[in-house]
Motif scaffolding. Structure first.
Motif, PDB file in Angstrom:
ATOM      1  N   ARG A  81     -10.494  12.837   3.142  1.00  0.00           N
ATOM      2  CA  ARG A  81      -9.333  13.717   3.199  1.00  0.00           C
ATOM      3  C   ARG A  81      -9.553  14.927   2.323  1.00  0.00           C
ATOM      4  O   ARG A  81     -10.005  14.805   1.189  1.00  0.00           O
ATOM      5  CB  ARG A  81      -8.076  12.989   2.701  1.00  0.00           C
ATOM      6  CG  ARG A  81      -7.503  12.020   3.675  1.00  0.00           C
ATOM      7  CD  ARG A  81      -6.200  11.444   3.166  1.00  0.00           C
ATOM      8  NE  ARG A  81      -6.279  11.056   1.755  1.00  0.00           N
ATOM      9  CZ  ARG A  81      -5.277  11.142   0.901  1.00  0.00           C
ATOM     10  NH1 ARG A  81      -4.128  11.612   1.267  1.00  0.00           N
ATOM     11  NH2 ARG A  81      -5.429  10.756  -0.343  1.00  0.00           N
ATOM     12  N   LYS A  82      -9.241  16.087   2.854  1.00  0.00           N
ATOM     13  CA  LYS A  82      -9.280  17.293   2.037  1.00  0.00           C
ATOM     14  C   LYS A  82      -8.051  17.270   1.138  1.00  0.00           C
ATOM     15  O   LYS A  82      -6.966  16.880   1.555  1.00  0.00           O
ATOM     16  CB  LYS A  82      -9.250  18.557   2.907  1.00  0.00           C
ATOM     17  CG  LYS A  82     -10.456  18.699   3.816  1.00  0.00           C
ATOM     18  CD  LYS A  82     -11.648  19.168   3.054  1.00  0.00           C
ATOM     19  CE  LYS A  82     -12.809  19.426   4.015  1.00  0.00           C
ATOM     20  NZ  LYS A  82     -14.084  19.139   3.468  1.00  0.00           N
ATOM     21  N   LYS A  83      -8.242  17.672  -0.089  1.00  0.00           N
ATOM     22  CA  LYS A  83      -7.139  17.690  -1.042  1.00  0.00           C
ATOM     23  C   LYS A  83      -6.877  19.131  -1.442  1.00  0.00           C
ATOM     24  O   LYS A  83      -7.733  19.772  -2.034  1.00  0.00           O
ATOM     25  CB  LYS A  83      -7.483  16.838  -2.259  1.00  0.00           C
ATOM     26  CG  LYS A  83      -7.664  15.369  -1.911  1.00  0.00           C
ATOM     27  CD  LYS A  83      -8.106  14.551  -3.100  1.00  0.00           C
ATOM     28  CE  LYS A  83      -8.266  13.090  -2.720  1.00  0.00           C
ATOM     29  NZ  LYS A  83      -8.768  12.267  -3.810  1.00  0.00           N
ATOM     30  N   ASN A  84      -5.705  19.617  -1.087  1.00  0.00           N
ATOM     31  CA  ASN A  84      -5.340  20.983  -1.418  1.00  0.00           C
ATOM     32  C   ASN A  84      -4.557  21.017  -2.723  1.00  0.00           C
ATOM     33  O   ASN A  84      -3.642  20.221  -2.925  1.00  0.00           O
ATOM     34  CB  ASN A  84      -4.494  21.601  -0.302  1.00  0.00           C
ATOM     35  CG  ASN A  84      -5.284  21.757   0.979  1.00  0.00           C
ATOM     36  OD1 ASN A  84      -6.461  22.086   0.949  1.00  0.00           O
ATOM     37  ND2 ASN A  84      -4.650  21.497   2.097  1.00  0.00           N
ATOM     38  N   LEU A  85      -4.932  21.935  -3.571  1.00  0.00           N
ATOM     39  CA  LEU A  85      -4.227  22.115  -4.832  1.00  0.00           C
ATOM     40  C   LEU A  85      -3.064  23.069  -4.629  1.00  0.00           C
ATOM     41  O   LEU A  85      -3.095  23.932  -3.755  1.00  0.00           O
ATOM     42  CB  LEU A  85      -5.173  22.699  -5.882  1.00  0.00           C
ATOM     43  CG  LEU A  85      -6.346  21.830  -6.332  1.00  0.00           C
ATOM     44  CD1 LEU A  85      -7.247  22.627  -7.258  1.00  0.00           C
ATOM     45  CD2 LEU A  85      -5.860  20.573  -7.021  1.00  0.00           C
ATOM     46  N   SER A  86      -2.057  22.931  -5.469  1.00  0.00           N
ATOM     47  CA  SER A  86      -0.963  23.904  -5.482  1.00  0.00           C
ATOM     48  C   SER A  86      -1.528  25.247  -5.957  1.00  0.00           C
ATOM     49  O   SER A  86      -2.630  25.311  -6.504  1.00  0.00           O
ATOM     50  CB  SER A  86       0.129  23.433  -6.443  1.00  0.00           C
ATOM     51  OG  SER A  86      -0.388  23.384  -7.773  1.00  0.00           O
ATOM     52  N   SER A  87      -0.763  26.311  -5.755  1.00  0.00           N
ATOM     53  CA  SER A  87      -1.241  27.630  -6.191  1.00  0.00           C
ATOM     54  C   SER A  87      -1.457  27.648  -7.706  1.00  0.00           C
ATOM     55  O   SER A  87      -2.451  28.185  -8.193  1.00  0.00           O
ATOM     56  CB  SER A  87      -0.269  28.734  -5.759  1.00  0.00           C
ATOM     57  OG  SER A  87       1.028  28.459  -6.228  1.00  0.00           O
ATOM     58  N   MET A  88      -0.566  27.006  -8.458  1.00  0.00           N
ATOM     59  CA  MET A  88      -0.724  26.953  -9.909  1.00  0.00           C
ATOM     60  C   MET A  88      -1.925  26.075 -10.290  1.00  0.00           C
ATOM     61  O   MET A  88      -2.650  26.377 -11.233  1.00  0.00           O
ATOM     62  CB  MET A  88       0.558  26.438 -10.565  1.00  0.00           C
ATOM     63  CG  MET A  88       0.729  26.916 -11.971  1.00  0.00           C
ATOM     64  SD  MET A  88       2.326  26.458 -12.690  1.00  0.00           S
ATOM     65  CE  MET A  88       3.237  27.966 -12.436  1.00  0.00           C
TER      66      MET A  88
END
Length: 197
Positions: A81-88
């Protein structure tokens, strides 16, 4: 079915590599060494997934990667699974990578690249686009938690508010990309701030 010691170690190494995207030597020396010792057997097992084992012994990181973009396109199903970080969280990776680079340029008296929670808060406050303090605090806490979960940094001792910056930063953001990413982050938060005004 009975497994010998090597079979058990191979199974344990494969499960750890497939469960987490990265395995850090500093967090799990035993299994990192098992992966190094069994690299050819692990690679044979990963071949059936059209995947490859990557070990960066300098950084102390092992991970599984796709064999090629062409195979990924043909399979039409991503590895893990790709894990996307929040903008912060993404912005914080940039800051941590910069701090890590600075440490290795001039370590001073420190033994490892460290950063405090107050330093992190102060940096992220510069990009605060939230209208109320509690919203910033929620976003700040979320960014810290997600980076700890992904082992991009980790608290040196529970409750100390001092974090060691992981070598994953070096893999996620190579040194030659720091300036480019910093400019993009600045532009993004400037745009967010003007749209929230």
């Amino acid at each position: 079915m009975e497994l010998n010691k090597q079979d058990l170690e191979l199974a344990g190494a494969l499960r750890r590599l497939l469960k987490n995207r990265f395995l850090l030597r500093s967090k799990n020396e035993k299994w990192f060494q098992v992966i190094v010792d069994l690299r050819s057997e692990i690679q044979k097992s990963l071949k059936s997934f059209a995947a490859e084992l990557e070990i960066n012994e300098t950084l102390g990181v092992a991970f599984v990667k796709e064999s090629s973009a062409e195979i990924e396109d043909a399979l039409e199903y991503q590895l893990g699974r790709k894990k996307n970080l929040s903008s912060m969280g993404s912005l914080l990776v940039f800051h941590l990578r910069s701090a890590r680079l600075k440490f290795f340029t001039d370590p001073g008296k420190l033994e490892a690249p460290l950063i405090t929670l107050s330093e992190i808060r102060e940096f992220l406050q510069n990009f605060n686009v939230a209208k109320i303090d509690s919203q910033f605090e929620r976003n700040f806490r979320r960014a810290v938690e997600e980076l700890c979960e992904f082992e991009i940094f980790f608290e040196t001792k529970s409750g100390s508010d001092i974090f060691e910056i992981s070598p994953l930063c070096d893999l996620l953001l190579p040194a030659d990309s720091i300036q480019f990413f910093g400019k993009k982050a600045q532009d993004y938060f400037n745009q967010e701030g003007s749209s929230n005004a």
